[in-house]
Design a protein around this motif. Structure first.
Motif, short mmCIF file in Angstrom:
data_model
loop_
_atom_site.label_atom_id
_atom_site.label_comp_id
_atom_site.label_asym_id
_atom_site.label_seq_id
_atom_site.Cartn_x
_atom_site.Cartn_y
_atom_site.Cartn_z
N GLN A 29 5.07 81.19 48.12
CA GLN A 29 3.95 81.23 47.17
C GLN A 29 2.61 80.90 47.83
O GLN A 29 1.55 81.07 47.22
CB GLN A 29 4.20 80.28 45.98
N ASP A 30 2.64 80.41 49.08
CA ASP A 30 1.39 80.13 49.80
C ASP A 30 0.88 81.37 50.53
O ASP A 30 -0.18 81.33 51.15
CB ASP A 30 1.62 79.05 50.87
N LEU A 31 1.68 82.44 50.49
CA LEU A 31 1.37 83.63 51.29
C LEU A 31 1.21 84.85 50.39
O LEU A 31 1.71 84.86 49.26
CB LEU A 31 2.48 83.88 52.33
N LEU A 32 0.54 85.87 50.90
CA LEU A 32 0.29 87.11 50.16
C LEU A 32 0.10 88.21 51.19
O LEU A 32 -0.34 87.94 52.30
CB LEU A 32 -0.99 86.94 49.33
N SER A 55 -3.68 95.49 45.87
CA SER A 55 -4.65 96.25 46.68
C SER A 55 -5.14 95.35 47.82
O SER A 55 -4.97 94.12 47.78
CB SER A 55 -5.86 96.65 45.83
N ASN A 56 -5.74 95.97 48.82
CA ASN A 56 -6.31 95.17 49.91
C ASN A 56 -7.41 94.25 49.38
O ASN A 56 -7.55 93.11 49.82
CB ASN A 56 -6.90 96.10 50.98
N ARG A 57 -8.18 94.76 48.42
CA ARG A 57 -9.25 93.94 47.86
C ARG A 57 -8.69 92.69 47.19
O ARG A 57 -9.19 91.59 47.37
CB ARG A 57 -10.09 94.77 46.87
N GLU A 58 -7.64 92.89 46.38
CA GLU A 58 -7.03 91.73 45.72
C GLU A 58 -6.50 90.74 46.75
O GLU A 58 -6.61 89.53 46.60
CB GLU A 58 -5.89 92.18 44.79
N CYS A 59 -5.92 91.25 47.83
CA CYS A 59 -5.39 90.38 48.87
C CYS A 59 -6.53 89.55 49.48
O CYS A 59 -6.40 88.34 49.70
CB CYS A 59 -4.68 91.21 49.94
N ALA A 60 -7.67 90.22 49.74
CA ALA A 60 -8.82 89.53 50.33
C ALA A 60 -9.36 88.47 49.36
O ALA A 60 -9.63 87.33 49.74
CB ALA A 60 -9.91 90.53 50.67
N GLU A 61 -9.49 88.86 48.09
CA GLU A 61 -10.07 87.94 47.08
C GLU A 61 -9.17 86.73 46.84
O GLU A 61 -9.64 85.65 46.50
CB GLU A 61 -10.25 88.69 45.74
N GLU A 84 -16.45 94.36 49.28
CA GLU A 84 -17.01 93.80 48.04
C GLU A 84 -16.24 92.57 47.56
O GLU A 84 -16.76 91.78 46.78
CB GLU A 84 -17.02 94.85 46.92
N GLY A 85 -15.02 92.43 48.03
CA GLY A 85 -14.20 91.30 47.54
C GLY A 85 -14.28 90.06 48.42
O GLY A 85 -13.77 89.00 48.04
N LEU A 86 -14.92 90.18 49.57
CA LEU A 86 -14.98 89.04 50.49
C LEU A 86 -16.00 88.00 50.00
O LEU A 86 -17.09 88.35 49.54
CB LEU A 86 -15.37 89.52 51.89
N ARG A 87 -15.64 86.73 50.12
CA ARG A 87 -16.55 85.66 49.73
C ARG A 87 -17.47 85.32 50.91
O ARG A 87 -17.03 85.39 52.06
CB ARG A 87 -15.76 84.40 49.35
N PRO A 88 -18.72 84.87 50.64
CA PRO A 88 -19.57 84.44 51.75
C PRO A 88 -18.87 83.30 52.50
O PRO A 88 -18.36 82.37 51.87
CB PRO A 88 -20.85 83.95 51.06
N GLY A 89 -18.81 83.40 53.80
CA GLY A 89 -18.20 82.33 54.61
C GLY A 89 -16.69 82.41 54.69
O GLY A 89 -16.05 81.59 55.35
N GLN A 90 -16.08 83.39 54.02
CA GLN A 90 -14.61 83.52 54.07
C GLN A 90 -14.15 83.72 55.51
O GLN A 90 -14.83 84.38 56.31
CB GLN A 90 -14.16 84.72 53.21
N ILE A 91 -12.98 83.14 55.81
CA ILE A 91 -12.47 83.23 57.19
C ILE A 91 -11.51 84.41 57.31
O ILE A 91 -10.50 84.47 56.60
CB ILE A 91 -11.80 81.90 57.59
N VAL A 92 -11.87 85.36 58.19
CA VAL A 92 -11.05 86.55 58.42
C VAL A 92 -10.58 86.51 59.87
O VAL A 92 -11.38 86.32 60.79
CB VAL A 92 -11.87 87.84 58.16
N VAL A 93 -9.28 86.66 60.06
CA VAL A 93 -8.70 86.58 61.40
C VAL A 93 -8.34 87.99 61.86
O VAL A 93 -7.58 88.69 61.19
CB VAL A 93 -7.41 85.71 61.40
N SER A 94 -8.89 88.41 62.99
CA SER A 94 -8.53 89.72 63.56
C SER A 94 -7.56 89.51 64.72
O SER A 94 -7.76 88.63 65.55
CB SER A 94 -9.80 90.41 64.09
N LEU A 95 -6.52 90.35 64.74
CA LEU A 95 -5.54 90.29 65.84
C LEU A 95 -5.80 91.41 66.86
O LEU A 95 -4.99 91.61 67.77
CB LEU A 95 -4.12 90.46 65.28
N ALA A 96 -6.89 92.13 66.67
CA ALA A 96 -7.12 93.33 67.49
C ALA A 96 -7.68 92.98 68.86
O ALA A 96 -8.53 92.11 68.99
CB ALA A 96 -8.10 94.25 66.76
#
Ligand SMILES: NC(=O)c1ccc[n+]([C@@H]2O[C@H](COP(=O)([O-])OP(=O)(O)OC[C@H]3O[C@@H](n4cnc5c(N)ncnc54)[C@H](OP(=O)(O)O)[C@@H]3O)[C@@H](O)[C@H]2O)c1
Length: 267
Positions: A29-32, A55-61, A84-96
């Motif tokens: 339940q801590d993961l999505l 959706s990807n947006r829901e996952c981000a939000e 549009e779903g990202l919050r200001p300052g949200q932490i996004v991790v890229s593995l690329a």
């Protein structure tokens, strides 16, 4: 709100997700997560108990830390979904590989904080090795600890400077493939001289595992450990000499050169 959300549930996303569950740091339940195909999402949810977003947006939000685990060629499509779903300052991790913190932040609209991480697939067994880079001044101590926890939950993690990330890719991200090739070749040599295939793979893999533990747990230089195995005039030094003659070290460094150059070209 989930602690960690994944966009993409392929080799790397599922290795990290399953690694996190195996270690028990986070529960389902801590993961999505999301993936491209509905059947894939349903299959992973049945297998792990982790819910998927619609959706990807829901996952981000709905995620505190959002891990981008899609191939870089799909980033633009994913960014269009989530911007549009990202919050200001949200932490996004890229593995690329290759893609910089600055360019990723700009492509997502400029308001997010981007962490670069270069993990590897042994994360699936809690034995991953991840290099992590971020702009330290932008994160609280609690956030730094949580980012560390995500990656130490599925193995070891080292904080590195961003300019070192392509080198991390050579030594940890890509190198399981190099090691598998070595194991395969070692096992082939056992089969060549009469061992059954299954026994040869087990012996080769266990020898690589044990040798890696010797390096990590004794703290001895790999050259010293090699010297300790080589009796004067013996069978091992004969093999070591042949490896030098056939350029093992050169082949490995050339493999890293090719991986490094490839990641430098990814923009
Ligand atoms: N594989 C490695 O050993 C490794 C090591 C270090 C870093 N990385 C990095 O990790 C990232 C992921 O690589 P990977 O090897 O895990 O890739 P992968 O196995 O090809 O998996 C990609 C995942 O992305 C999903 N996907 C594709 N388009 C999508 C979209 N528009 N929305 C949502 N999900 C989408 C796919 O869904 P479906 O499953 O439904 O098709 C799949 O689950 C890449 O940046 C890669 O460079 C990989």
């Amino acid at each position: 709100m989930a602690k960690v959300g994944f966009i993409g549930m392929g080799n790397m996303g599922s290795a990290i997700l399953k690694g996190l569950l195996k270690k028990g740091t986070y529960g389902p339940q801590d993961l999505l997560f999301t993936a491209a195909h509905r059947e894939k999402m349903e299959q992973v949810t049945v297998e792990t108990g982790v819910p998927h977003a619609s959706s990807n947006r829901e996952c981000a939000e709905s995620s505190q830390y959002l891990i981008l685990a899609v191939k870089p060629q799909y980033f633009d499509e994913v960014f269009d979904d989530i911007r549009e779903g990202l919050r200001p300052g949200q932490i996004v991790v890229s593995l690329a590989p290759g893609l910089t913190i600055k360019s990723l932040r700009e492509r997502m609209g400029g308001q997010v904080r981007v962490v670069r991480a270069m993990p590897n697939t042994p994360a699936l067994l809690g034995e991953g090795m991840t290099g992590v880079a971020y702009e330290a001044e932008a994160y609280s101590e609690e956030e730094k600890a949580e980012i560390r926890e995500i990656f130490t939950s599925c193995g070891k993690a080292e904080l590195v400077e961003e300019r070192q990330m392509d080198a991390v890719g050579c030594v940890s991200g890509c190198s399981p493939a190099f090691v598998y090739m070595f194991i395969e070749a070692l096992a082939d040599s056992g089969v060549k001289y009469g061992l059954p295939r299954k026994t040869a793979y087990e012996m080769a893999a266990q020898t690589v595992l044990g040798s890696a533990k010797m390096v990590l747990e004794t703290g001895k230089h790999p050259g010293q450990l090699k010297d300790e195995v080589c009796s004067p005039g013996g069978t091992t030094i004969a093999g070591v000499s042949a490896l030098e003659e056939w350029g093992l070290r050169n082949a490995v460094i050339k493999a890293a050169d090719a991986s490094y150059e490839k990641s430098q070209k990814i923009k």
